[in-house]
Design a protein around this motif. Structure first.
Motif, PDB file in Angstrom:
ATOM      1  N   THR A 135       0.859  -1.184   0.000  1.00 53.55           N
ATOM      2  CA  THR A 135       0.000   0.000   0.000  1.00 53.55           C
ATOM      3  C   THR A 135       0.888   1.224   0.000  1.00 53.55           C
ATOM      4  N   LEU A 137       0.649   5.146   0.719  1.00 54.44           N
ATOM      5  CA  LEU A 137      -0.218   6.165   1.318  1.00 54.44           C
ATOM      6  C   LEU A 137       0.041   7.502   0.648  1.00 54.44           C
ATOM      7  N   LEU A 182      -5.832   2.532   9.428  1.00 51.38           N
ATOM      8  CA  LEU A 182      -5.651   1.701   8.241  1.00 51.38           C
ATOM      9  C   LEU A 182      -4.868   0.430   8.556  1.00 51.38           C
ATOM     10  N   PRO A 187      -5.161  -2.054   5.152  1.00 48.84           N
ATOM     11  CA  PRO A 187      -5.014  -1.066   4.079  1.00 48.84           C
ATOM     12  C   PRO A 187      -5.423  -1.639   2.731  1.00 48.84           C
ATOM     13  N   PRO A 188      -5.809  -0.776   1.796  1.00 49.50           N
ATOM     14  CA  PRO A 188      -6.134  -1.242   0.440  1.00 49.50           C
ATOM     15  C   PRO A 188      -4.863  -1.569  -0.331  1.00 49.50           C
ATOM     16  N   THR A 192      -3.288   4.669  -2.325  1.00 53.28           N
ATOM     17  CA  THR A 192      -4.581   5.062  -1.767  1.00 53.28           C
ATOM     18  C   THR A 192      -5.103   6.286  -2.511  1.00 53.28           C
ATOM     19  N   LEU A 195      -5.040  11.271   0.907  1.00 56.54           N
ATOM     20  CA  LEU A 195      -5.207  11.391   2.357  1.00 56.54           C
ATOM     21  C   LEU A 195      -4.899  12.839   2.714  1.00 56.54           C
ATOM     22  N   MET A 263     -11.359  10.439   2.355  1.00 59.17           N
ATOM     23  CA  MET A 263     -10.777   9.242   2.962  1.00 59.17           C
ATOM     24  C   MET A 263     -10.181   9.518   4.341  1.00 59.17           C
TER      25      MET A 263
END
Length: 287
Positions: A135, A137, A182, A187-188, A192, A195, A263
């Motif tokens: 992930t 960020l 997250l 987390p995805p 992402t 943010l 988000m």
């Protein structure tokens, strides 16, 4: 175990503090260059181990047993930053981390005029090459930069900066809380969404808000990039730092830092901190 690097820094320590409110301390590990500076975390039950991005061998123990490793980006630029990020990411993969989470930046692009952005883009390429779930960020630009950019404008009445574009300024405190959430919730995959703080504003709006906070109007005056660079270096700012600031304005002009989204607020469970709140705290006289 969630392992957080850079836990003696502002963002890393903030993430750890929020994690301590979400999971038992024995589920948290930190990788730091100076374990003595993190002794208070060890006393609270956090696993503290020495890890240095410039010494790959130290990361073997620092990352051992990690389900997730949060790689907080290095305080460096160019080849030094890229080498450290590669070492940390590959070290996490070699240690068997189930997921690598990296603190990237909004506007991470190889062709960005903002010096740190190509470094973040390069780190994302390394992440994608590991074969480990990852992930990135896409953190917003730190709002602590805004009072620094204002300089003496509150007293002089003039804010002299290069032409700019809107920026979704974001506080480290908000980011720390969101990142911790997250890490706990999952987390995805991949980069992402932004943010960021609640809205993107330009420096003309910043000047207007600062004037309202202080009660003294501030004029926004646009200066040439070269003039701004010369002013900075004339006040003792190192050339590399001056170039980075000029590059920041250039990147903002093309909209690299403008996208904002819900988000961050969704993760926090409250509105993200606004520029007005940041300036209110920084500029309001003590009562």
């Amino acid at each position: 175990m969630i392992v957080v690097t850079g836990a003696n820094g502002v963002l890393g320590r903030g993430v750890v503090e929020h994690l301590l409110g979400l999971v038992p301390a024995d589920r948290i590990g930190v990788s730091v260059r100076d374990p003595d500076a993190a002794a208070d975390l060890a006393e609270r039950g956090v696993r503290v181990r020495r890890g240095d991005f410039t010494e790959p061998a130290t990361l073997v123990e620092a990352f051992a047993g990690a389900e997730q490793v949060l790689v907080v980006s290095a305080n460096a630029l160019g080849e030094a930053a890229r080498a450290q990020h590669r070492t940390a990411i590959e070290g996490a993969a070699a240690a068997g981390a189930g997921r690598i989470v990296y603190t990237s930046h909004q506007g991470a692009r190889p062709d960005s005029p903002f010096a740190a952005a190509p470094d973040h883009a390069a780190a994302e390429e390394v992440l994608a090459s590991t074969g480990v779930p990852w992930t990135s960020l896409r953190n917003g630009f730190y709002a602590s930069t805004v009072p620094m950019l204002l300089g003496d404008a509150a007293s002089s009445g003039d804010l002299r900066l290069p032409a700019d574009g809107p920026v979704a300024w974001t506080t480290r405190e908000d980011l720390a809380g969101a990142i911790a959430r997250l890490l706990v919730d999952g987390p995805p995959d991949g980069p992402t969404g932004p943010l960021t703080g609640p809205a993107a504003v330009d420096m003309a709006t910043v000047a207007e808000i600062a004037g309202e906070v202080t009660g003294r109007p501030i004029r926004r005056i646009v200066v040439d990039d070269d003039e701004y660079r010369t002013t900075l270096t004339g006040h003792g700012v190192p050339a590399e730092a001056a170039d980075m600031l000029v590059g920041m304005f250039a990147a903002s002009r093309r909209g690299d830092f403008a996208p904002s989204g819900p988000m961050l607020a969704d993760l926090l469970g409250r509105p993200a901190t606004s520029v007005r709140e940041v300036l209110g705290a920084a500029l309001s006289p003590t009562r």
